[in-house]
Scaffold this active site. Sequence first.
Site, PDB file in Angstrom:
ATOM      1  N   ARG A   1      37.007  84.841  17.768  1.00  0.00           N
ATOM      2  CA  ARG A   1      35.822  86.109  17.831  1.00  0.00           C
ATOM      3  C   ARG A   1      36.710  87.353  17.514  1.00  0.00           C
ATOM      4  O   ARG A   1      36.164  88.341  16.675  1.00  0.00           O
ATOM      5  CB  ARG A   1      34.921  86.140  19.115  1.00  0.00           C
ATOM      6  CG  ARG A   1      34.132  87.316  19.033  1.00  0.00           C
ATOM      7  CD  ARG A   1      33.067  87.038  19.996  1.00  0.00           C
ATOM      8  NE  ARG A   1      33.252  86.597  21.496  1.00  0.00           N
ATOM      9  CZ  ARG A   1      34.045  87.150  22.260  1.00  0.00           C
ATOM     10  NH1 ARG A   1      34.711  88.392  22.215  1.00  0.00           N
ATOM     11  NH2 ARG A   1      34.383  86.562  23.232  1.00  0.00           N
TER      12      ARG A   1
ATOM     13  N   TYR B   1      16.129  97.184   1.235  1.00  0.00           N
ATOM     14  CA  TYR B   1      15.924  95.760   1.416  1.00  0.00           C
ATOM     15  C   TYR B   1      14.856  95.746   2.773  1.00  0.00           C
ATOM     16  O   TYR B   1      15.008  96.307   3.696  1.00  0.00           O
ATOM     17  CB  TYR B   1      16.969  95.204   1.592  1.00  0.00           C
ATOM     18  CG  TYR B   1      16.879  93.761   2.310  1.00  0.00           C
ATOM     19  CD1 TYR B   1      16.202  92.782   1.608  1.00  0.00           C
ATOM     20  CD2 TYR B   1      17.193  93.283   3.478  1.00  0.00           C
ATOM     21  CE1 TYR B   1      16.008  91.368   1.942  1.00  0.00           C
ATOM     22  CE2 TYR B   1      17.297  91.928   3.814  1.00  0.00           C
ATOM     23  CZ  TYR B   1      16.454  90.909   3.183  1.00  0.00           C
ATOM     24  OH  TYR B   1      16.252  89.903   3.842  1.00  0.00           O
TER      25      TYR B   1
ATOM     26  N   LYS C   1      25.655  87.930  -1.513  1.00  0.00           N
ATOM     27  CA  LYS C   1      25.175  88.324  -2.792  1.00  0.00           C
ATOM     28  C   LYS C   1      26.290  88.030  -3.707  1.00  0.00           C
ATOM     29  O   LYS C   1      26.969  87.071  -3.758  1.00  0.00           O
ATOM     30  CB  LYS C   1      24.322  89.482  -2.811  1.00  0.00           C
ATOM     31  CG  LYS C   1      23.587  89.801  -1.828  1.00  0.00           C
ATOM     32  CD  LYS C   1      22.404  88.891  -1.603  1.00  0.00           C
ATOM     33  CE  LYS C   1      21.565  89.202  -0.421  1.00  0.00           C
ATOM     34  NZ  LYS C   1      21.054  87.946   0.245  1.00  0.00           N
TER      35      LYS C   1
ATOM     36  N   ASP D   1      24.920 100.867   1.170  1.00  0.00           N
ATOM     37  CA  ASP D   1      24.749  99.751   0.984  1.00  0.00           C
ATOM     38  C   ASP D   1      25.107  99.472  -0.570  1.00  0.00           C
ATOM     39  O   ASP D   1      24.104  99.698  -1.245  1.00  0.00           O
ATOM     40  CB  ASP D   1      23.369  99.194   1.529  1.00  0.00           C
ATOM     41  CG  ASP D   1      22.905  97.737   1.132  1.00  0.00           C
ATOM     42  OD1 ASP D   1      23.691  97.137   0.547  1.00  0.00           O
ATOM     43  OD2 ASP D   1      22.158  97.051   1.979  1.00  0.00           O
TER      44      ASP D   1
HETATM   45  O1  P1T Z   1      20.633  88.718   4.057  1.00  0.00           O
HETATM   46  P1  P1T Z   1      21.732  89.620   4.782  1.00  0.00           P
HETATM   47  O2  P1T Z   1      23.161  88.960   4.201  1.00  0.00           O
HETATM   48  O3  P1T Z   1      21.788  89.716   6.111  1.00  0.00           O
HETATM   49  O4  P1T Z   1      21.888  90.796   3.979  1.00  0.00           O
HETATM   50  C1  P1T Z   1      20.756  91.728   4.246  1.00  0.00           C
HETATM   51  C2  P1T Z   1      20.558  92.699   2.882  1.00  0.00           C
HETATM   52  C3  P1T Z   1      21.369  93.796   2.856  1.00  0.00           C
HETATM   53  N1  P1T Z   1      21.277  94.884   1.921  1.00  0.00           N
HETATM   54  C4  P1T Z   1      20.747  94.316   0.701  1.00  0.00           C
HETATM   55  C5  P1T Z   1      20.526  95.577  -0.402  1.00  0.00           C
HETATM   56  C6  P1T Z   1      20.117  93.131   0.873  1.00  0.00           C
HETATM   57  O5  P1T Z   1      19.617  92.776  -0.397  1.00  0.00           O
HETATM   58  C7  P1T Z   1      19.977  92.136   1.677  1.00  0.00           C
HETATM   59  C8  P1T Z   1      19.463  90.945   1.483  1.00  0.00           C
HETATM   60  N2  P1T Z   1      18.737  90.740   0.368  1.00  0.00           N
HETATM   61  C9  P1T Z   1      17.924  89.569   0.209  1.00  0.00           C
HETATM   62  C10 P1T Z   1      17.859  88.604   0.927  1.00  0.00           C
HETATM   63  C11 P1T Z   1      16.911  89.783  -1.175  1.00  0.00           C
HETATM   64  O6  P1T Z   1      16.710  88.776  -1.459  1.00  0.00           O
HETATM   65  O7  P1T Z   1      16.897  91.096  -1.382  1.00  0.00           O
END
Ligand code: P1T
Length: 380
Positions: free
Chosen positions: A48, A100, A197, A172
């Site tokens: 961890r 998001y 992504k 972000d």
């Molecule tokens: O899904 P996660 O890895 O927890 O990330 C969240 C997140 C944060 N910031 C942005 C700009 C994002 O696009 C996302 C996740 N977005 C999607 C799942 C989507 O389809 O837009």
Amino acid sequence: MSHQFATRAVHAGIEPEATSGAVMTPIFQTSTYAQASPGEHKGYEYSRTDNPTRTVLQAQLADLESANHALVFASGLSSIDAVLNTLSAGDHIVAGDDLYGGTYRLFTKVAERRGLQFSFVRAQDPQAVEAAMTDRTKLVWLETPTNPLLNLVDIAAVSKIAHAKGALVGVDNTFRSPYFQRPLELGADIVMHSMTKYLNGHSDVVMGALMLRDQGLYERLKFLQNSIGAVPGPFDCWLVLRGLKTLALRMRQHAVGAQAVAEWLEQHPKVERVLYPGLASHPQHELAKRQADGFGGMITFFIKGGLEESRRFLSTVKLHTLAESLGGVESLIEHPAIMTHASVPPEVRAQIGLTDNLIRVSVGIEAVEDLIADLDQALG
Ligand code: P1T
């Protein structure tokens, strides 16, 4: 000698493994580490806290974002939550109003209950950020480009405003990737990625990251990473290390494909409007050129009609997969109002222009002719 991005995406932070010479970073699939006597160890006590596969990934990520430090988390959202956990009840955050849906939910349904206070503003107007700041503002949180409307925020201008009032700026950078945009170079303090992504790029991992320069803030966030424990496992870290090696190649192709698809959509009679920063018609095309080295792989467009027409179109695409998420090698398409942004209340969606005829495409690296042919048959 400092190397170019494509070289660093393959090599930065990566050395052959010490005991065997393995060229590829091993998956250290272990939760714990042998100690010679209590407290006498080789730098690793418990996974961890630290894991060697994770350490290599963090070193490479710091390099790619022009940071001194990177920390990875079990998801993009848990990495944002780590930033929120540096704040205290009563602290104020100014955030963009087009985020998001999951980030908006984390802010309004989780963090507000812990006593943090948010103002959501049209951050593409730096004056709106300035006007919302109070004596208690500790953080300005931005997406640029925003998800899903692809609005851009001038990172340098907003950073100047925030710093003048003693607040930090978090960006972000998920939609751009460090190949195209490096917010720390423009004055931001923290970069965040959903590595689910583009950074991983193969739609087989959920993971997040923070990149930053300040030593004190890093130590605080590292403490939180260990204390809260939302860490990714070594196999997932290894998958992201593998994905990063082709980041430059992939991003170039995503951008070439997206530009062609956006231009094609823009002239289609069944399309009302296309939002893509690489189009001259994008209201912030000049900022897009100035702030980033490319326009990315995300397109948003408004189909003529409403929910009925959107549904019919999205049920008819074949090569594009109707799914949440983005940034993988395969093209994904979705309906933000019903899917990724359902947790944004309808009145907020209406206010920012997230309508029922809005469709979001993550352009993959397939042959662009095939992608256009698929959209053509579905629009027809
Ligand atoms: O899904 P996660 O890895 O927890 O990330 C969240 C997140 C944060 N910031 C942005 C700009 C994002 O696009 C996302 C996740 N977005 C999607 C799942 C989507 O389809 O837009």
